[in-house]
Motif scaffolding. Structure first.
Motif, PDB file in Angstrom:
ATOM      1  N   ALA A 120       0.810  -1.214   0.032  1.00 57.10           N
ATOM      2  CA  ALA A 120       0.158  -0.078   0.235  1.00 57.10           C
ATOM      3  C   ALA A 120       0.893   1.475   0.201  1.00 57.10           C
ATOM      4  CB  ALA A 120      -0.628   0.036   1.001  1.00 57.10           C
ATOM      5  N   ALA A 121       1.908   1.173   0.679  1.00 59.32           N
ATOM      6  CA  ALA A 121       2.756   2.369   0.833  1.00 59.32           C
ATOM      7  C   ALA A 121       3.603   2.588  -0.555  1.00 59.32           C
ATOM      8  CB  ALA A 121       4.044   2.201   2.058  1.00 59.32           C
ATOM      9  N   TRP A 122       3.797   1.495  -1.407  1.00 58.29           N
ATOM     10  CA  TRP A 122       4.448   1.748  -2.617  1.00 58.29           C
ATOM     11  C   TRP A 122       3.247   2.406  -3.461  1.00 58.29           C
ATOM     12  CZ3 TRP A 122       3.501   0.289  -7.685  1.00 58.29           C
ATOM     13  CH2 TRP A 122       4.308   0.392  -8.634  1.00 58.29           C
ATOM     14  N   ILE A 123       2.334   2.028  -3.479  1.00 59.84           N
ATOM     15  CA  ILE A 123       0.986   2.571  -4.301  1.00 59.84           C
ATOM     16  C   ILE A 123       1.044   4.181  -3.818  1.00 59.84           C
ATOM     17  CG2 ILE A 123      -1.239   2.529  -4.953  1.00 59.84           C
ATOM     18  CD1 ILE A 123      -1.318  -0.505  -4.747  1.00 59.84           C
ATOM     19  N   ILE A 124       0.994   4.395  -2.657  1.00 58.99           N
ATOM     20  CA  ILE A 124       0.724   5.834  -2.130  1.00 58.99           C
ATOM     21  C   ILE A 124       1.764   6.536  -2.435  1.00 58.99           C
ATOM     22  CG2 ILE A 124       0.441   7.185  -0.047  1.00 58.99           C
ATOM     23  CD1 ILE A 124      -1.200   4.693   1.180  1.00 58.99           C
ATOM     24  N   GLY A 125       3.131   5.977  -2.211  1.00 58.15           N
ATOM     25  CA  GLY A 125       4.413   6.829  -2.339  1.00 58.15           C
ATOM     26  C   GLY A 125       4.550   7.178  -3.987  1.00 58.15           C
ATOM     27  N   LYS A 126       4.094   6.175  -4.853  1.00 54.55           N
ATOM     28  CA  LYS A 126       4.099   6.544  -6.336  1.00 54.55           C
ATOM     29  C   LYS A 126       3.399   7.861  -6.735  1.00 54.55           C
ATOM     30  CE  LYS A 126       5.994   4.482  -9.050  1.00 54.55           C
ATOM     31  NZ  LYS A 126       7.689   4.528  -9.722  1.00 54.55           N
ATOM     32  N   THR A 127       2.148   8.099  -6.091  1.00 50.40           N
ATOM     33  CA  THR A 127       1.367   9.257  -6.499  1.00 50.40           C
ATOM     34  C   THR A 127       1.603  10.471  -5.509  1.00 50.40           C
ATOM     35  OG1 THR A 127      -0.363   8.044  -4.967  1.00 50.40           O
ATOM     36  CG2 THR A 127      -0.435   7.488  -7.299  1.00 50.40           C
ATOM     37  N   ALA A 128       1.925  10.348  -4.250  1.00 47.57           N
ATOM     38  CA  ALA A 128       2.001  11.385  -3.305  1.00 47.57           C
ATOM     39  C   ALA A 128       3.313  11.931  -2.918  1.00 47.57           C
ATOM     40  CB  ALA A 128       1.025  11.055  -2.069  1.00 47.57           C
ATOM     41  N   LEU A 129       4.363  10.822  -2.898  1.00 46.26           N
ATOM     42  CA  LEU A 129       5.737  11.615  -2.494  1.00 46.26           C
ATOM     43  C   LEU A 129       6.196  12.688  -3.410  1.00 46.26           C
ATOM     44  CD1 LEU A 129       7.683   8.298  -1.448  1.00 46.26           C
ATOM     45  CD2 LEU A 129       6.586  10.170  -0.049  1.00 46.26           C
ATOM     46  N   ALA A 187      21.037  19.891  -2.896  1.00 47.36           N
ATOM     47  CA  ALA A 187      22.597  19.435  -2.690  1.00 47.36           C
ATOM     48  C   ALA A 187      22.708  18.179  -2.985  1.00 47.36           C
ATOM     49  CB  ALA A 187      23.199  19.875  -1.452  1.00 47.36           C
ATOM     50  N   ALA A 188      21.871  17.193  -2.515  1.00 43.94           N
ATOM     51  CA  ALA A 188      21.930  15.690  -2.719  1.00 43.94           C
ATOM     52  C   ALA A 188      21.565  15.559  -3.986  1.00 43.94           C
ATOM     53  CB  ALA A 188      20.851  15.040  -1.906  1.00 43.94           C
ATOM     54  N   GLU A 189      20.694  15.963  -4.905  1.00 47.73           N
ATOM     55  CA  GLU A 189      20.215  15.895  -6.080  1.00 47.73           C
ATOM     56  C   GLU A 189      21.255  16.404  -7.029  1.00 47.73           C
ATOM     57  OE1 GLU A 189      16.006  15.710  -8.211  1.00 47.73           O
ATOM     58  OE2 GLU A 189      16.358  17.447  -6.960  1.00 47.73           O
ATOM     59  N   ALA A 190      22.024  17.431  -6.627  1.00 44.85           N
ATOM     60  CA  ALA A 190      23.028  17.829  -7.465  1.00 44.85           C
ATOM     61  C   ALA A 190      24.272  16.865  -7.481  1.00 44.85           C
ATOM     62  CB  ALA A 190      23.600  19.387  -6.887  1.00 44.85           C
ATOM     63  N   MET A 191      24.316  16.047  -6.493  1.00 43.94           N
ATOM     64  CA  MET A 191      25.465  15.245  -6.347  1.00 43.94           C
ATOM     65  C   MET A 191      25.034  13.745  -7.118  1.00 43.94           C
ATOM     66  SD  MET A 191      27.964  16.552  -5.018  1.00 43.94           S
ATOM     67  CE  MET A 191      28.901  14.961  -4.338  1.00 43.94           C
ATOM     68  N   GLY A 192      23.959  13.691  -7.681  1.00 45.75           N
ATOM     69  CA  GLY A 192      23.402  12.410  -8.463  1.00 45.75           C
ATOM     70  C   GLY A 192      22.591  11.605  -7.733  1.00 45.75           C
ATOM     71  N   LYS A 193      22.130  11.942  -6.702  1.00 40.89           N
ATOM     72  CA  LYS A 193      20.878  11.339  -6.019  1.00 40.89           C
ATOM     73  C   LYS A 193      19.640  11.162  -6.363  1.00 40.89           C
ATOM     74  CE  LYS A 193      24.816  10.050  -3.369  1.00 40.89           C
ATOM     75  NZ  LYS A 193      25.445   8.663  -3.550  1.00 40.89           N
ATOM     76  N   ASP A 194      19.122   9.825  -6.494  1.00 43.17           N
ATOM     77  CA  ASP A 194      17.759   9.973  -7.057  1.00 43.17           C
ATOM     78  C   ASP A 194      16.783  10.159  -5.751  1.00 43.17           C
ATOM     79  OD1 ASP A 194      15.243   9.383  -7.946  1.00 43.17           O
ATOM     80  OD2 ASP A 194      15.789   7.931  -9.301  1.00 43.17           O
ATOM     81  N   VAL A 195      16.556  11.535  -5.252  1.00 46.23           N
ATOM     82  CA  VAL A 195      15.688  11.801  -4.190  1.00 46.23           C
ATOM     83  C   VAL A 195      14.323  11.140  -3.973  1.00 46.23           C
ATOM     84  CG1 VAL A 195      14.824  13.750  -2.922  1.00 46.23           C
ATOM     85  CG2 VAL A 195      16.860  13.844  -3.797  1.00 46.23           C
ATOM     86  N   THR A 196      13.844  11.137  -5.171  1.00 44.52           N
ATOM     87  CA  THR A 196      12.134  10.540  -5.267  1.00 44.52           C
ATOM     88  C   THR A 196      12.139   8.973  -4.987  1.00 44.52           C
ATOM     89  OG1 THR A 196      11.403  12.050  -6.957  1.00 44.52           O
ATOM     90  CG2 THR A 196      10.367  10.380  -6.715  1.00 44.52           C
ATOM     91  N   SER A 197      13.423   8.298  -5.652  1.00 48.34           N
ATOM     92  CA  SER A 197      13.305   6.550  -5.316  1.00 48.34           C
ATOM     93  C   SER A 197      13.776   6.492  -3.910  1.00 48.34           C
ATOM     94  CB  SER A 197      14.482   6.468  -6.272  1.00 48.34           C
ATOM     95  OG  SER A 197      14.003   6.450  -7.746  1.00 48.34           O
ATOM     96  N   SER A 210       5.603  18.911   1.851  1.00 44.90           N
ATOM     97  CA  SER A 210       5.536  18.050   3.207  1.00 44.90           C
ATOM     98  C   SER A 210       4.068  18.040   3.629  1.00 44.90           C
ATOM     99  CB  SER A 210       6.557  18.356   4.131  1.00 44.90           C
ATOM    100  OG  SER A 210       6.460  20.108   4.154  1.00 44.90           O
ATOM    101  N   ASP A 211       3.428  19.551   3.613  1.00 45.87           N
ATOM    102  CA  ASP A 211       2.204  19.726   4.280  1.00 45.87           C
ATOM    103  C   ASP A 211       1.323  18.878   3.383  1.00 45.87           C
ATOM    104  OD1 ASP A 211       2.975  21.373   2.241  1.00 45.87           O
ATOM    105  OD2 ASP A 211       1.732  23.300   2.901  1.00 45.87           O
ATOM    106  N   TYR A 212       1.225  19.043   1.926  1.00 49.04           N
ATOM    107  CA  TYR A 212       0.159  18.517   0.961  1.00 49.04           C
ATOM    108  C   TYR A 212       0.474  16.796   1.320  1.00 49.04           C
ATOM    109  CZ  TYR A 212      -0.422  23.031  -1.093  1.00 49.04           C
ATOM    110  OH  TYR A 212      -0.779  23.946  -1.349  1.00 49.04           O
ATOM    111  N   LEU A 213       1.637  16.291   1.657  1.00 47.89           N
ATOM    112  CA  LEU A 213       1.762  14.966   1.761  1.00 47.89           C
ATOM    113  C   LEU A 213       1.266  14.617   3.041  1.00 47.89           C
ATOM    114  CD1 LEU A 213       3.505  12.310   1.041  1.00 47.89           C
ATOM    115  CD2 LEU A 213       5.371  13.293   2.386  1.00 47.89           C
ATOM    116  N   ALA A 214       1.495  15.343   3.930  1.00 49.56           N
ATOM    117  CA  ALA A 214       0.653  14.964   5.204  1.00 49.56           C
ATOM    118  C   ALA A 214      -0.979  14.701   5.126  1.00 49.56           C
ATOM    119  CB  ALA A 214       0.927  15.921   6.359  1.00 49.56           C
ATOM    120  N   ILE A 215      -1.686  15.758   4.098  1.00 45.96           N
ATOM    121  CA  ILE A 215      -3.012  15.609   4.054  1.00 45.96           C
ATOM    122  C   ILE A 215      -3.349  14.675   3.364  1.00 45.96           C
ATOM    123  CG2 ILE A 215      -4.776  16.965   2.962  1.00 45.96           C
ATOM    124  CD1 ILE A 215      -3.265  19.491   3.644  1.00 45.96           C
TER     125      ILE A 215
END
Length: 434
Positions: A176-185, A298-308, A189-194
């Protein structure tokens, strides 16, 4: 005071509070607080993984805990053959058709060029799939819910050992978290909480209304247990002899023995999850997650896939909450969707993480034990305090009646007061992140 001495002192204080409950009230109460404290600590570890490691503001904890409880019903209860023959297979077929409809819509969306043709094709697939799904699903549900609705009315489970339901609860919550995360992440932060809170309420609403799944608000009682039943112990001559040899009443001894066995099982799970969380925290993966939490750009600039990475840790934290939910339902011996309230399963867990120390696994465990102890004990202690304060007042005093009635709100008052005091004098928690 050194950091190690502070940690030892805080955990010793909580231990003394639980032991003191055994001496002052009863050891049954103390063991119940211990067992629920162990489960609460596991939930707090799951939330700490999401918030403390990655800064994800998930207030849908209640939904993942409920899915863990649902897994206990679906795994451990016996199947109901009459329900399956009447409509169970139709329900499964309908769910497969619904999943195929969603999958077909995704394929069309990805493979067709953007435009009116794609929009019309998507609408056609979704509308046709919906009506086909309902045409198969509704008769199956009606047939299943008509099978002895006073005692069943659902399809039952797989009849497997209840301990298997704990990891299955984690897997169900993770899915369930994977399905939710694919659409909401991707939300702020405040919209994610809602979004997570709304989705959790949807999960609870489905569990309350779909009787074929777990009897809805009619509840499932008498769930299998991984420990002996008290009545079986009381009928065992050897157990009665051992209890009397220790000077204990066999009835009391049986309840203490059962709660002690539950405590051992829960402690093993907590230690295992805590060990893995500590290894993750001090690994390169854990340092990367904290770097993303502190500065995504900064993490994204270093090549990290933040969303994943956010999706990864969201799934892991939710899986831990699902395991805790399955454990709690096993301890209760019943599945009651009406008891899954945000106040208890979301607000309280967040208070545990904040008070214990966000970003520190030991802090989350400490917060789980401490806050649960206060949640259980504050109301009776508050009532005793109010009775003491009003002992000299007249029986018909309006102030006396008001103070005694207000004792029921001591829990919320105490939680708010503890949270304010910790945020004022130790804003990073009792055991802060290094």
């Amino acid at each position: 005071m050194s950091d190690t001495a502070k940690k030892f002192g805080l955990f010793a204080l909580v231990g003394l509070l639980i032991i003191g409950t055994g001496f002052v009230q009863s050891w049954n109460s103390a063991l119940l607080i211990l067992n629920m404290g162990l489960i609460s600590a596991i939930m707090a570890l799951g939330v700490n993984l999401q918030w403390g490691f990655a800064g994800l503001f998930n207030v849908g904890v209640m939904g993942f805990v409920a899915l863990g409880g649902l897994a206990t019903v679906l795994v451990s209860t016996d199947p109901i053959p009459q329900a399956w023959s009447a409509g169970g297979f139709r329900i499964v077929l309908a769910l497969v058709l619904g999943a195929a409809t969603v999958g077909g819509a995704i394929v069309l969306y990805t493979r067709m060029a953007k435009g009116k043709t794609r929009t019309l094709a998507l609408l056609g697939v979704l509308i046709a799939g919906f009506f086909i799904y309902r045409a198969v699903f509704d008769p199956g549900v009606a047939a299943v819910e008509a099978i002895n609705p006073a005692a069943a009315g659902n399809i039952g489970g797989l009849g497997l050992p209840v301990l298997l339901a704990w990891p299955v609860g984690g897997l169900l919550a993770a899915g369930a978290a994977w399905i939710i995360g694919k659409t909401a992440l991707g939300l702020r932060s405040d919209y994610l909480a809602i979004a997570t809170l709304g989705i959790a309420e949807i999960i609870i609403a489905v569990m309350k209304n779909e009787d074929w799944l777990a009897r809805g608000v009619k509840n499932v009682i008498g769930l299998p247990r991984p420990v002996p039943y008290e009545v079986d112990l009381q009928n065992s001559a050897s157990f009665v002899q051992r209890a009397e040899g220790l000077g204990l009443d066999p009835t009391t001894a049986s309840t203490l023995w059962v709660k002690g066995l539950y405590g051992i099982l829960f402690a093993v799970v907590l230690v295992l999850i805590l060990w893995m969380a500590q290894r993750a925290l001090h690994s390169p993966w854990g340092r990367m997650m904290r770097a993303i939490r502190d500065n995504e750009t900064a993490a994204e600039a270093m090549g990290k896939d933040v969303t994943s990475r956010h999706l990864q840790i969201f799934v892991l934290g939710s899986a831990i909450c699902g395991i805790a939910g399955a454990m709690m339902t096993t301890l209760d011996g019943q599945m009651t969707p009406g008891t899954y309230q945000p106040l208890r399963f979301t607000f309280l867990i967040w208070v545990m993480v904040i008070v214990g120390g966000s970003g520190n696994n030991l802090g989350a465990v400490l917060g789980g034990f401490l806050i649960w102890f206060l949640w259980v004990q504050v109301e009776p202690l508050g009532l005793a305090l109010m009775q003491l304060i009003t002992s000299g007042m007249a029986e018909d005093s309006a102030l006396r009646d008001h103070l005694l009635d207000s004792a029921a709100h001591m829990r919320l008052l105490t939680m708010g007061l503890v949270l304010l005091l910790v945020l004022r004098f130790s804003p990073r928690g009792l055991i802060p992140e290094k």
